[in-house]
Design a protein around this motif. Structure first.
Motif, short mmCIF file in Angstrom:
data_model
loop_
_atom_site.label_atom_id
_atom_site.label_comp_id
_atom_site.label_asym_id
_atom_site.label_seq_id
_atom_site.Cartn_x
_atom_site.Cartn_y
_atom_site.Cartn_z
N PHE A 67 2.77 25.33 155.35
CA PHE A 67 1.84 25.25 154.23
C PHE A 67 0.67 26.21 154.42
CE2 PHE A 67 -1.85 23.24 152.07
CZ PHE A 67 -1.40 23.38 150.77
N VAL A 68 0.20 26.31 155.64
CA VAL A 68 -0.91 27.24 155.93
C VAL A 68 -0.49 28.67 155.62
CG1 VAL A 68 -2.38 28.21 157.75
CG2 VAL A 68 -1.98 25.74 157.66
N SER A 97 -7.62 24.43 159.55
CA SER A 97 -7.85 22.98 159.50
C SER A 97 -8.25 22.52 158.10
CB SER A 97 -8.94 22.58 160.51
OG SER A 97 -10.15 23.29 160.23
N CYS A 98 -9.00 23.36 157.39
CA CYS A 98 -9.40 23.03 156.02
C CYS A 98 -8.19 23.01 155.09
CB CYS A 98 -10.44 24.04 155.54
SG CYS A 98 -11.01 23.75 153.85
N ILE A 99 -7.32 23.99 155.29
CA ILE A 99 -6.10 24.04 154.49
C ILE A 99 -5.26 22.80 154.72
CG2 ILE A 99 -3.92 25.29 154.13
CD1 ILE A 99 -5.43 27.87 154.84
N GLU A 138 -2.92 17.02 153.76
CA GLU A 138 -2.90 15.60 154.14
C GLU A 138 -3.44 14.71 153.01
OE1 GLU A 138 -1.59 14.28 156.78
OE2 GLU A 138 -1.04 16.21 157.66
N LYS A 139 -4.38 15.23 152.25
CA LYS A 139 -4.99 14.45 151.17
C LYS A 139 -3.98 14.11 150.07
CE LYS A 139 -8.73 14.67 147.73
NZ LYS A 139 -9.86 15.49 147.21
N TYR A 140 -3.04 15.02 149.83
CA TYR A 140 -2.14 14.83 148.69
C TYR A 140 -0.69 14.52 149.06
CZ TYR A 140 -5.84 16.61 145.66
OH TYR A 140 -7.03 16.78 144.97
N LYS A 141 -0.33 14.59 150.34
CA LYS A 141 1.09 14.49 150.69
C LYS A 141 1.69 13.13 150.32
CE LYS A 141 0.85 12.97 155.52
NZ LYS A 141 1.24 13.32 156.92
N HIS A 142 0.88 12.07 150.30
CA HIS A 142 1.42 10.75 149.94
C HIS A 142 1.75 10.65 148.46
CE1 HIS A 142 -2.81 10.32 148.79
NE2 HIS A 142 -2.43 9.28 148.03
#
Length: 596
Positions: free
Chosen positions: A502-503, A523-525, A530-534
């Motif tokens: 993804f990076v 790390s920001c990417i 992680e915020k949207y993967k669920h």
């Protein structure tokens, strides 16, 4: 040549076609907010919350569980089912919020309004049966010799239909619009002895057609060897199946040979050799003079040398005129056995047949076709002909139909469209362009309604990997939140397939969009990921809803074209025909029409 008196199959009445179009348009109209949504904006515009009420897992489960319709419409019914069905299916959406609330009804409605269920198509078998009549068929060259399985399937099926239409209309000239590298054109020429002009807007495609023909010519000895072995095995099989019959015929026909060799009444009799392992002799076959060239290619009682030479000639027929060398020397240098010497009396007839065969070539041309194109400016020897198109892209399919209706010399059309996302739509943009000819809509009903699908709806059939869609949707969040960009003329393209993570995907994409990726740490990417993967299952379910709707969008486009043809006064027959196996070729429906 006058048209035979054979009757065409019953066609869908104009009123039934219009009724089917109106009903399909009503359902698609309810689903348009979902169709027009762009998955790139899935997270930034909160598309799930706006457009879908059930949970993602419930949607996926309902789509998987949706079975076939309990009561499919009868073929040819013209969508004459009870009106209440439309009202039932409309309850799949909330009237006020326009949200999808009943996925089961939605899935059933999508199947109900598909071409296979509406009963608006004419079976291919019925069309071929009506058109064929006394058609003599093909020379037996197989397209899988020089095409992949998908293209071979498409070309073989469509070329048989085109030849049947041409034979019915009494024409020998075919114009292949959007011919690409000439797969259909070359096969129509060498298999069915038709004179074909292949027109493509891309000079690279035209050059590719020439190059392909050059390779066919280069490798003709391979076809020769294969044809010789196949013919030999066929004769062996026939001889083994009928040993007694062959022995009897040997004596009978040998007597006929002696009689006919000494007394040929006219050039309507041709002496041809039938190779049977038990005896070598020639047998007579009476042929009509106006079919001598075709019969010479098709008869099953030719010598393997003669049939081989004809197959090679048929392959060379696809070459442009300036690439074909004089074939007469190689054609006549075959050493003749004693029994074949009588054929020397028929030299003039053979020369006539060969010249006839050589005249039926494939001519690749480069030109951009529009609705206003004058074909006579491109083809100097234009005569009564038919237009064909195998997966003509975007507006080209619509323009093919418009040219067909406008030009009296074009007697028939057979068009299979594709690339619906590239169609121009009259009511998609609010800007008025009075002089432009649009790809959609074509029929008066949809024009009067100002109907517009939108590009995203026409893209519904593009089933991309969920992870690819997810990457792009999260990238859009980054672009808007970090860079403040909501619209851009640049595109990410096929970056996903080239990315290792993804990076890597984000950094490659930002460079393509000409945005400074140094602003972002890895790390920001990954925090965005992680915020949207669920919520990836939301995107998967949303995309599947759009895919389920894709056949309904195609119904609207194809019925629009059919209704346009039925509005014309000079059309004797028009219909939609399912040509191909949709597993092999998803864009499998042809729009066919013949003039009065």
């Amino acid at each position: 040549m006058s048209r035979p008196s054979r009757a065409l199959p019953a066609q869908l009445p104009p009123a039934a076609a219009a009724r089917a179009l109106r009903r399909a348009a009503r359902f698609v109209g309810l689903a348009l907010p979902l169709c027009r949504a762009h998955t790139v904006e899935f997270f930034t515009r909160g598309l799930w919350e706006r457009l879908v009420a059930p949970r993602p897992d419930a949607v996926l489960e309902a789509l998987r569980a949706a079975g076939p319709l309990a009561r499919p419409l009868a073929a040819g019914s013209g969508a004459a089912a009870a009106p209440c069905d439309d009202d039932i299916f409309s309850s799949a959406f909330c009237e006020n919020s326009e949200k999808l609330i009943n996925v089961h009804l939605f899935a059933l409605a999508a199947k109900y309004y598909s071409l296979s269920n509406l009963g608006v198509c004419t079976p291919l078998e019925d069309v071929l049966e009506a058109l064929k009549g006394d058609s003599e068929g093909a020379t037996g060259i197989k397209p899988d010799e020089f095409m992949n399985n998908k293209k071979s399937h498409e070309v073989q099926v469509m070329s048989e239909l085109v030849d049947s239409i041409a034979n019915y209309c009494g024409i020998k000239q075919v114009i292949d619009i959007g011919s690409g590298k000439g797969y259909l054109s070359s096969f129509l020429s060498m298999q069915y002895n038709l004179k074909v002009y292949g027109i493509d807007s891309s000079s690279s495609n035209t050059n590719g057609a020439h190059e392909r023909n050059r390779k066919l010519k280069k490798h003709w000895r391979a076809y020769q060897s294969r044809g010789k072995e196949n013919l030999k095995s066929q004769h062996l099989e026939k001889a083994n199946d009928r040993p007694v019959e062959s022995e009897i015929n040997c004596k009978t026909i040998n007597k006929e040979l002696l009689h006919n060799a000494n007394s040929l009444p006219n050039q309507d009799q041709v002496i041809i050799q039938d190779l049977v392992p038990s005896c070598g002799f020639t047998e007579t076959a009476t042929l009509e003079t106006n079919t001598e060239a075709e019969a010479d290619l098709m008869t099953g009682t030719q010598s393997h040398e003669t049939k081989l030479s004809d197959e090679v000639l048929a392959i060379l027929n696809v070459l442009p005129a300036d690439a074909v060398e004089d074939f007469s020397s190689s054609h006549n240098c075959v050493e003749l056995c004693e029994e074949e010497k009588v054929q020397r009396k028929m030299t003039s007839l053979q020369t006539k047949a060969r010249k006839s065969s050589e005249s039926n070539l494939y001519f690749p041309l480069t030109s951009c076709i529009t609705a206003e194109t004058e074909l006579s400016d491109i083809i100097t020897d234009l005569e009564d002909c038919m237009m064909v198109g195998l997966h003509t892209c975007g507006d080209l399919a619509a323009n093919t139909l418009r040219i067909f209706t406008a030009k009296p010399e074009i007697k028939a059309v057979c068009s299979v469209g594709c690339c619906y996302h590239l169609l121009s739509e009259e009511f998609e943009n609010q800007e008025e362009c009075h002089d432009q000819v649009w790809g959609f809509p074509m029929c008066q009903y949809l024009k009067d309604k100002g109907w517009c699908c939108g590009r995203n709806a026409r893209m519904s059939a593009c089933l991309l990997p969920t992870e690819s869609l997810f990457y792009r949707a999260v990238l859009q969040v980054i672009i808007e939140e970090i860079y403040g960009v909501t619209k851009s003329d640049r595109h990410v393209g096929k970056t996903f397939s080239k990315s290792s993570s993804f990076v890597d995907y984000v950094r490659r994409s930002l460079k393509k969009l000409e945005l400074d990726d140094s602003k972002l740490l890895d790390s920001c990417i990954m925090d965005y990921y992680e915020k949207y993967k669920h919520r990836m299952n939301e995107l998967e379910a949303f995309n599947m809803l759009k895919v389920v709707l894709a056949p309904c969008i195609e119904v609207l486009i194809l019925l629009d074209r059919l209704c346009y043809l039925k509005e014309q006064e000079n059309i004797a027959w028009s219909g939609l025909v399912k040509l191909f196996d949709p597993v092999k070729s998803p864009r499998c429906y042809a729009v066919i029409a013949l003039k009065n």
